[in-house]
Design a protein around this motif. Structure first.
Motif, PDB file in Angstrom:
ATOM      1  N   PRO A  52       0.821  -1.075   0.013  1.00 28.16           N
ATOM      2  CA  PRO A  52      -0.056   0.257  -0.018  1.00 28.16           C
ATOM      3  C   PRO A  52       0.753   1.393  -0.353  1.00 28.16           C
ATOM      4  CG  PRO A  52      -0.742  -1.400   1.714  1.00 28.16           C
ATOM      5  CD  PRO A  52       0.519  -2.128   1.270  1.00 28.16           C
ATOM      6  N   SER A  57      -3.540   3.750  -2.922  1.00 26.83           N
ATOM      7  CA  SER A  57      -3.187   2.898  -4.017  1.00 26.83           C
ATOM      8  C   SER A  57      -2.189   1.961  -3.684  1.00 26.83           C
ATOM      9  CB  SER A  57      -2.813   3.754  -5.319  1.00 26.83           C
ATOM     10  OG  SER A  57      -1.452   4.256  -4.934  1.00 26.83           O
ATOM     11  N   LEU A  58      -1.955   0.730  -4.452  1.00 24.05           N
ATOM     12  CA  LEU A  58      -1.039  -0.236  -4.324  1.00 24.05           C
ATOM     13  C   LEU A  58       0.357   0.123  -5.369  1.00 24.05           C
ATOM     14  CD1 LEU A  58      -3.380  -3.510  -4.490  1.00 24.05           C
ATOM     15  CD2 LEU A  58      -2.553  -2.024  -2.246  1.00 24.05           C
ATOM     16  N   ASP A 216      -4.552  -4.863   1.277  1.00 18.01           N
ATOM     17  CA  ASP A 216      -4.821  -3.641   1.717  1.00 18.01           C
ATOM     18  C   ASP A 216      -4.552  -3.813   3.257  1.00 18.01           C
ATOM     19  OD1 ASP A 216      -5.756  -2.315  -0.378  1.00 18.01           O
ATOM     20  OD2 ASP A 216      -7.866  -2.726  -0.115  1.00 18.01           O
ATOM     21  N   SER A 274      -7.321   0.571  -1.011  1.00 15.51           N
ATOM     22  CA  SER A 274      -7.300   0.639  -2.407  1.00 15.51           C
ATOM     23  C   SER A 274      -8.638  -0.003  -3.068  1.00 15.51           C
ATOM     24  CB  SER A 274      -6.308  -0.364  -3.067  1.00 15.51           C
ATOM     25  OG  SER A 274      -6.425  -1.800  -2.928  1.00 15.51           O
ATOM     26  N   GLY A 278      -7.914   3.317  -7.645  1.00 17.62           N
ATOM     27  CA  GLY A 278      -6.709   3.953  -7.057  1.00 17.62           C
ATOM     28  C   GLY A 278      -6.689   3.738  -5.660  1.00 17.62           C
ATOM     29  N   GLY A 279      -7.547   4.583  -4.766  1.00 16.92           N
ATOM     30  CA  GLY A 279      -7.809   4.258  -3.423  1.00 16.92           C
ATOM     31  C   GLY A 279      -7.945   5.532  -2.555  1.00 16.92           C
TER      32      GLY A 279
END
Length: 395
Positions: A52, A57-58, A216, A274, A278-279
């Motif tokens: 993360p 995002s990742l 996550d 995420s 995106g997150g």
């Protein structure tokens, strides 16, 4: 390599329920082919992580050690389990076994650990345990066989979930009085829309393409915070939806503590989640959520405020913006050492809430931190705690 799903057959024995990569990745040692003897195989187990990022995002795929997972040595010809082991802190394993030189073998790694220190199992929705089979090798005098659980196999997420729960179990043992953690099952499956929640001793995580919680880390650990409340501390949460808005103080406490637990285990105040777009993220150290000094102590409050207060009480001097130079352990132990067993006062709501946590803090830590806690709770977050709990009145 194709993924394997492993099922427990008996204590500490696993067998593959799916296929594996049948390609032999080693050249048999001609000097021992057909010769019965004692042979060895060792290697390192890793999984592909997608760490993360601070915006939620990742990141890019990065191999990471698969710590403390179960490892089985399987005979290809019969499917029999030859030996079982557990990978170490670096993901390393080793087997010394009797076989006929050149026999086809493979290593099966399983997202499970049956030890008292880390009783963790990561499952599919049908209760089969996540596993991954390495490439076939030929039994030889001294064989090296590394295993990499890939994202493409749809199993890497399960091993990431396992690794985060390892962090939790280790924190429970070091923080919560060295007690053995109760067993925990986690359900994650590729494509699952079952939801992300904790229920009756098990964590459930989404596996949708639009919202997959398998990587996550803070989401995983947030749900494990509810396990800590349930099995090690106490929760009286009525449940229900929550989004950071003021809500029932018992629900706000439960959700706020669980987010704080995730942050304390990771040692960073950022919650990251995420999704396909995106997150999003939330920083408990830089955010400021307030209650109202004009409302009663039983008022509806935000879970975010609970998280922020707990983080401020536990963070250290480096970069600290409050008067209390602390560590997270004294905050966390309020769960098992006070909330679990205490007769709670009825000031505030009936059932565990932030008031009871603060009562427990002063019962365990004494009143020397009164001024510092007042600066966090009352001055900064505008919550009207009365500072007159069972430990006595603050001066």
């Amino acid at each position: 390599m194709r993924a394997l799903v492993a099922s427990v057959l008996a204590a500490a024995l696993f067998a593959a329920c799916g296929g594996k990569d049948g390609d032999d990745d080693t050249t048999p040692d001609a000097s021992v082919v057909g010769v019965p003897g004692t042979y060895t195989v060792s290697g390192v187990v890793q999984y592909e992580d997608k760490p993360p990022q601070e915006d939620g995002s990742l990141g890019a795929i990065a191999p990471k050690s698969a710590r403390f997972v179960s490892v089985a040595l399987i005979a290809d010809a019969t499917g029999a389990t030859v030996q079982m082991a557990t990978s170490d802190q670096a993901g390393a394993y080793s087997f010394t076994f009797d076989a006929v030189g050149g026999d086809a073998m493979h290593v099966l790694v399983v997202a499970s650990n049956e030890s008292p220190e880390r009783p963790i199992t990561v499952k599919n929705l049908d209760d089969t345990i996540h596993g991954f089979g390495g490439a076939t090798f030929s039994a030889g005098v001294d064989t090296t066989n590394d295993v990499l659980v890939t994202v493409a196999s749809k199993e890497a997420q399960a091993f990431n979930v396992f690794d985060e729960i390892v962090n939790e179990m280790d924190r429970i043992r070091t923080t919560m009085g060295n007690q053995a953690p109760p067993p925990l099952a986690v359900y994650w499956e590729d494509g699952s829309d079952d939801g992300t929640y904790y229920f009756e001793g098990a964590i459930h995580l989404l596996g949708l393409a639009s919202d997959d919680d398998g990587f996550d880390d803070t989401v995983i650990l947030h749900e494990s915070g509810h396990y800590v409340e349930d099995r090690i501390g106490r929760s009286d949460s009525p449940g229900g939806s929550h989004d950071g808005s003021p809500t029932d103080p018992r629900l706000a406490w439960s959700e706020g503590f669980s987010t704080y637990w995730a942050m304390a285990v990771r040692g960073a105040p950022i919650y990251m989640d995420s999704n396909a777009d995106g997150g999003w993220s939330y920083d408990a150290d830089t955010s400021l959520t307030k209650a109202s000094l004009q409302n009663p102590i039983s008022q509806r409050v935000s879970e975010d405020m609970v998280t922020e207060i707990l983080w401020d009480m536990g963070d250290g001097a480096a970069g600290d913006d409050d008067m209390l130079d602390g560590t997270h352990d004294p905050v966390l132990v309020v769960q098992p050492q006070y909330l679990k067993t205490a007769t709670l006062r009825t000031t505030g709501t009936t059932g565990v809430d932030l008031v009871d946590m603060l009562d427990g803090w002063f019962m365990l830590q004494g009143l020397t931190s009164c001024a510092a806690v007042k600066s966090i709770v009352v001055t900064t977050h505008q919550f009207p705690y009365d500072f007159n709990g069972p430990a006595g009145a603050c001066p």
